[in-house]
Design a protein around this motif. Structure first.
Motif, short mmCIF file in Angstrom:
data_model
loop_
_atom_site.label_atom_id
_atom_site.label_comp_id
_atom_site.label_asym_id
_atom_site.label_seq_id
_atom_site.Cartn_x
_atom_site.Cartn_y
_atom_site.Cartn_z
N PRO A 1 66.16 86.18 45.33
CA PRO A 1 66.81 87.25 46.08
C PRO A 1 67.98 86.79 46.94
N MET A 2 68.15 85.50 47.10
CA MET A 2 69.37 85.01 47.74
C MET A 2 69.98 83.91 46.88
N GLY A 3 71.27 83.70 47.08
CA GLY A 3 72.00 82.78 46.21
C GLY A 3 71.62 81.33 46.37
N VAL B 1 65.31 89.47 55.47
CA VAL B 1 66.55 89.18 56.19
C VAL B 1 67.73 89.12 55.22
N THR B 2 67.52 88.48 54.06
CA THR B 2 68.65 88.26 53.16
C THR B 2 68.87 89.43 52.19
N SER C 1 70.26 92.01 52.90
CA SER C 1 71.63 92.48 53.14
C SER C 1 72.64 91.67 52.33
N THR C 2 72.32 90.39 52.06
CA THR C 2 73.27 89.61 51.24
C THR C 2 73.23 90.11 49.80
N GLY C 3 72.07 90.58 49.36
CA GLY C 3 71.99 91.21 48.04
C GLY C 3 72.82 92.48 47.99
N GLU D 1 75.42 93.02 49.86
CA GLU D 1 76.82 92.59 49.83
C GLU D 1 77.24 92.31 48.39
N GLY D 2 76.34 91.64 47.66
CA GLY D 2 76.64 91.33 46.26
C GLY D 2 76.80 92.59 45.42
N ALA D 3 75.93 93.58 45.67
CA ALA D 3 76.02 94.83 44.91
C ALA D 3 77.31 95.57 45.25
N TRP E 1 75.60 94.57 59.10
CA TRP E 1 76.27 93.61 58.22
C TRP E 1 77.54 94.20 57.61
#
Lengths: 368, 370
Positions: A199-201, A213-214, A216-218, A220-222, A249
């Motif tokens: 689920p995170m890079g 927590v991460t 939101s980074t997913g 961002e990717g979407a 974010w």
């Protein structure tokens, strides 16, 4: 703080998914046999990203005595709708069949699930609205499902997990967006994932809290995928709703995209204006879990960073535990903004939902 | 953006009064042969007979090709040939001299050691790169300081390399890729942090390994460079999330982490989100007794480039006020295409004190520079 008025539209609540036994009657004989003989029907489809044991997934006073949070409809109607004076609530039921690799099996289960939602869940209360859940394993099947159900006005959006097989903007998914746009249905990307990849890079984190927590980074990717692939230009009438993502974010993400786009825009000639403008017009975020500290001054500054009052949609995220009592609105939101996020923005986003004829109070009456 | 900066610079007022610490200066070997003096015969032969074996689909260019000049300032290619960053005289002439750089932290990303699958080869290369940057760069210009390059997947080797170099004052920090095989808070990497803490050297993360063995975003592999570039920020968020929730900063309370070229305006939001979810899920992580934001503000520093540009200037100040003016350090990213000129990087007015901290004071204190 509490909602200062009645008449809100709650854009993210979570009734529990029904047991498989409730879906079998809606399925073709072949799939009923398959699910029965393979013992698939003996287990639910609980996504790792939606583990009902976690404290975050069931507010203590919102948990029924037996069953998982969100499974007692009388309790849900009283706690999620009556308590907030809600006019409408959009049911985003997380069904784990989206994580199946077999697209035929997934679409059979989700077809039965959507029928169950239409025939057994939504009729229990006139305030409930539904989301069409589809698997993207075979986009053609997803298109057929959207077309099958688009005529039912109780469905108000398409629901997808935020982390799928590949970034959501890819052209392979465009037929799904085309079908959604044709039906006038927004596409909601809801927190959670198929876990086709970490689920995170950085790889697979150890703890649930890291997944949360991460998320939101997913997102961002979407979002950068939708932007970069040109989905917003190709489908000018399609709105994307990002649900249960947190919100703070987004301004840093927009600042970064604006600057990067200036530097690399020759790679993406179809992006015809600054990303912030495109995203603020076409993307909406649900309120809870709101991820700012409780200091109202700080909340006010963060809200200024958004630069628009049109992007947030009111949500309780019932039965998830993000606030206590009825204090669903973070301190620091102005009465005008509350009215925007609870009434104006949801109705502008979900055109299928008809505003009741009872007059809602004007902003000037709300400051009292 | 990628104009002939050299020419433009000559038309500008001199900036010689400036005293600047640049925390991100890239150097690279002209070719692998540059490293031969420090590479054993067995590995020189490997370079020529086998070559790189990386965790990615391409080994001689990026799978998300850069927009111009392979991600470099077009004017930074040395006349005598070779890639940008391979010439000390050009670095001096283009950047160190005109921009008043008092100290430049070398970030030697080249040769793909973070992505190399043959760990023995990666180890030999890292040792050679460390010798090469000390002798060919730091020894040649007293303004330069170096980061110890270590391949993180063999933490035992990495710790030994750190211990070996730590007494050498030419090295001021340790450099890791934020995209390892596993999230960087996991225990397999702890020997690196133990060695770093013992040596009193910060650990810096700079976007490097493009492959990394898994997609660079939770959403999957991006298509375009715009998307890939966004992962520089999200991957840095993943590094900090992992280190905090694995309890790295509880176990190594004096460990200092530097996030290089990953942005910083996301850090307040990340901190708030961590605190919020931690408050609900702390039963899962009893080894993290403090609110996560406390570790972030205590143990983490950020470099500036690519400089964040907020919609309104005051918003950048909001972000830095929250992070702390003692946590942000100027970096230029020379010779990359999105190089930040120290004279123009900040679009907000800084007080003399803020300017001193960001452009030199914070880095001098962190790295113990004179």
């Amino acid at each position: 703080m509490k909602l200062p008025f009645r008449g809100a539209v709650d854009c993210d609540i979570h009734p529990a998914a029904p047991p498989m036994s409730a879906l079998l009657p809606y399925m073709k004989e072949y799939w009923r046999d398959q699910l029965h003989n393979r013992h698939i029907d003996r287990f639910g489809f609980t996504m790792t990203s939606n583990n009902p044991l976690l404290p975050i997934h069931g507010r203590p006073d919102w948990k029924p005595k037996g069953g998982v949070p969100g499974s007692d409809m009388a309790m849900l109607l009283s706690q999620a709708l009556d308590a907030f004076g809600t006019d409408y609530a959009i049911c985003n039921i997380i069904h784990g069949a989206v994580a199946l690799f077999n697209g035929d099996m997934a679409s059979s289960i989700l077809g039965a699930f959507n029928d169950w939602v239409a025939k057994e869940l939504l009729p229990t209360d006139r305030r409930l609205r539904g989301s069409i859940v589809v698997s993207l394993q075979d986009p053609k099947l997803a298109v057929a499902e959207i077309e099958r159900l688009a005529g039912n006005p109780d469905f108000v959006q398409i629901l997808l997990p935020s982390l799928g097989e590949m970034p959501i903007g890819r052209r392979i998914y465009w037929p799904v967006f085309e079908a959604a746009a044709r039906a006038g249905l927004p596409v909601c990307l809801h927190a959670g994932g198929l876990y086709r990849q970490a689920p995170m890079g950085n790889g697979w984190p150890s703890y649930f809290v890291e997944d949360y927590v991460t998320q939101s980074t997913g997102f961002e990717g979407a979002l950068v995928s939708l932007l970069a692939e040109g989905v917003f230009q190709k489908f000018p009438d399609l709105t994307f709703v990002l649900a249960e993502t947190g919100a703070t974010w987004l301004p840093p993400f927009l600042w970064r995209q604006d600057k990067m786009w200036l530097g690399v825009r020759t790679e993406l000639p179809w992006i015809d204006r600054i990303p912030r403008e495109i995203i603020c017009e076409r993307v909406r975020l649900t309120l809870q879990p709101f991820d700012a500290p409780s200091d109202p001054t700080l909340v006010g500054r963060v809200l200024d960073h958004f630069g628009t009052d049109e992007i947030l949609l009111f949500s309780t995220d019932y039965p998830h535990w993000h606030f206590d009592g009825e204090d669903v609105i973070p301190d620091g939101f102005s009465p005008e903004l509350i009215r925007k996020i609870a009434i104006d923005n949801p109705y502008a986003t979900y055109r299928r939902i008809q505003k009741p004829h009872i007059a809602t109070p004007a902003a000037s009456e709300l400051s009292a | 953006m990628n104009q002939d900066l050299l020419e433009r610079t000559s038309a500008r007022p001199a900036a010689t009064r400036a005293y600047i610490v640049d925390c991100d200066v890239h150097i690279t070997a002209r070719s692998a042969a540059d490293l031969y003096p420090w590479l054993p015969a067995r590995w020189r032969q490997h370079v020529e007979a086998i070559g790189p074996h990386v965790r990615g689909g391409l080994y001689n260019q990026e799978p998300h090709p850069r927009m111009m000049a392979r991600g470099m300032r077009a004017d930074a290619y040395p006349e005598e040939g070779g890639p940008p960053g391979c010439s000390l005289p050009l670095l001096q002439k283009q950047h160190l001299d005109p921009n008043g750089i008092a100290f430049g932290m070398l970030i030697a990303l080249g040769r793909g050691i973070f992505e190399e699958r043959n760990q023995h080869f990666a180890e030999a290369l890292s040792t050679a790169i460390n010798d090469w940057q000390a002798e060919r760069w730091v020894d040649q210009d007293r303004r330069l300081v170096a980061a110890i390059i270590v391949p993180q997947e063999d933490a035992e080797f990495a710790a030994a390399e750190i211990e070996r170099r730590a007494p050498d004052a030419r090295f001021k920090q340790i450099l890791l890729s934020p995209k390892a095989q596993e999230p960087l808070g996991r225990k397999r990497y702890w020997p690196i942090y133990a060695a770093a803490e013992r040596a009193g050297l910060p650990v810096a993360f700079h976007p490097a390994a493009m492959g990394g063995g898994h997609p660079s975003a939770g959403a999957g592999w991006p298509t375009y460079y715009l998307e890939e570039h966004n992962t520089f920020g999200t991957i840095m968020q993943g590094v900090l999330t992992s280190m905090i929730f694995e309890g790295v900063f509880e176990r190594f309370p004096n460990l200092k982490v530097v996030s290089v070229e990953g942005g910083f305006t996301w850090a307040p939001s990340l901190s708030w989100r961590m605190d919020k979810h931690w408050s609900r899920l702390r039963t899962e992580v009893p080894h993290v007794p403090k609110p996560p934001s406390e570790y972030l503000r205590r143990n983490v520093w950020f470099t500036t480039q690519p400089m964040e540009e907020t919609r309104k200037q005051a918003q950048l100040r909001d972000v830095i006020d929250w992070l702390g003016w003692d946590r942000l350090m100027f970096s230029s990213d020379y010779p990359h295409w999105d190089f930040d000129d120290p004279r123009y990087a900040f679009k907000i007015q800084l007080s003399d004190e803020e300017r001193r901290k960001v452009f030199s004071g914070n880095a001098k204190e962190l790295y113990g520079l004179p």
